[in-house]
Write an enzyme that holds these catalytic residues in place. Structure first.
Site, mmCIF file in Angstrom:
data_model
loop_
_atom_site.group_PDB
_atom_site.id
_atom_site.type_symbol
_atom_site.label_atom_id
_atom_site.label_comp_id
_atom_site.label_asym_id
_atom_site.label_seq_id
_atom_site.Cartn_x
_atom_site.Cartn_y
_atom_site.Cartn_z
ATOM 1 N N ASP A 86 13.410 -7.264 1.832
ATOM 2 C CA ASP A 86 14.593 -7.563 2.649
ATOM 3 C C ASP A 86 15.607 -6.415 2.668
ATOM 4 O OD1 ASP A 86 15.570 -7.610 0.107
ATOM 5 O OD2 ASP A 86 16.337 -9.660 0.190
ATOM 6 N N CYS B 43 15.261 -4.576 -2.013
ATOM 7 C CA CYS B 43 14.254 -4.735 -3.069
ATOM 8 C C CYS B 43 14.609 -3.957 -4.333
ATOM 9 C CB CYS B 43 12.862 -4.365 -2.568
ATOM 10 S SG CYS B 43 12.699 -2.675 -1.966
ATOM 11 N N HIS C 268 8.777 0.347 -0.964
ATOM 12 C CA HIS C 268 9.226 -0.925 -1.549
ATOM 13 C C HIS C 268 9.194 -0.879 -3.076
ATOM 14 C CE1 HIS C 268 9.759 -5.294 -1.639
ATOM 15 N NE2 HIS C 268 8.839 -5.326 -2.583
ATOM 16 N N HIS D 55 11.739 -9.181 10.826
ATOM 17 C CA HIS D 55 12.279 -7.999 10.150
ATOM 18 C C HIS D 55 11.328 -6.824 10.374
ATOM 19 C CE1 HIS D 55 12.813 -5.708 6.200
ATOM 20 N NE2 HIS D 55 13.758 -5.347 7.014
#
Length: 191
Positions: A13, A16, A120, A184
């Site tokens: 989102d 992270c 990420h 997203h």
């Protein structure tokens, strides 16, 4: 060492990094807003250290920027959070197999671990057994006199190397599924 190295997935989102740090330090995956404020306050309190040359943008602009939940964090934020929590933060990079260690110059007595795939951050923990509930995760490790966390360090590095062949294809597939489910689509490094 008892248990197995486990990757605890943090939601994709744009927060992270912050939520992964929140998890490994406080077992809380919802710390992003609070930690963004900590970073902004730290940066604002020392405009000489956190200059435009260091931040890549004016201090005041950076402080507003980092509090935007759509913006990503990286090395600057990890070094500030290591100092804030008084713990080393080890960020294992799947792509390179490298471990960047934040806060080591302060010789903190504990370390937490993150895993990064180029886009990420997730939490890296020791779980007592495969499939164990998260509340049993060990997330904080003692730094020994030799400045390592003992055998866990080697096991974590091996785990990261095992993830090298898996991650890019898996991540892009996961990112696509996430984008489809949530709408997203902002999957880019901020720097």
């Amino acid at each position: 060492m008892e248990g197995i190295v486990t990757r605890r997935v943090i939601p994709s989102d744009n927060s992270c990094l912050f939520n992964a740090v929140g998890y490994v330090v406080d077992h809380d995956k919802t710390k992003a807003s609070e930690l963004r404020q900590v970073i902004a306050a730290t940066v604002a309190s020392d405009p000489e250290k956190y200059s435009e040359a260091f931040l890549g943008k004016p201090n005041e602009e950076y402080c507003a920027w980092i509090q935007d939940s759509e913006k990503w964090g990286g090395a600057i934020e990890l070094s500030i959070l290591a100092d804030y929590y008084g713990r080393e933060i080890a960020a294992y990079d799947i792509q390179t197999g490298r471990c960047d260690l934040y806060g080591q110059e302060k010789r903190y007595s504990e370390r937490v671990m993150l895993i990064y795939d180029g886009l990420h951050y997730d939490a890296l923990v020791i779980s007592p057994f495969e499939g164990a509930p998260e509340e049993f995760d060990q997330t904080i490790f003692e730094v020994r006199k030799d400045r390592t966390i003992g055998p866990i360090e080697g096991v974590a590095l091996n785990f990261v190397k095992e993830q090298q062949g898996v991650s890019p294809i898996f991540w892009f597939q996961e990112a696509g599924e996430h984008a489809q489910a949530t709408g997203h689509v902002n999957f880019q490094e901020y720097r």
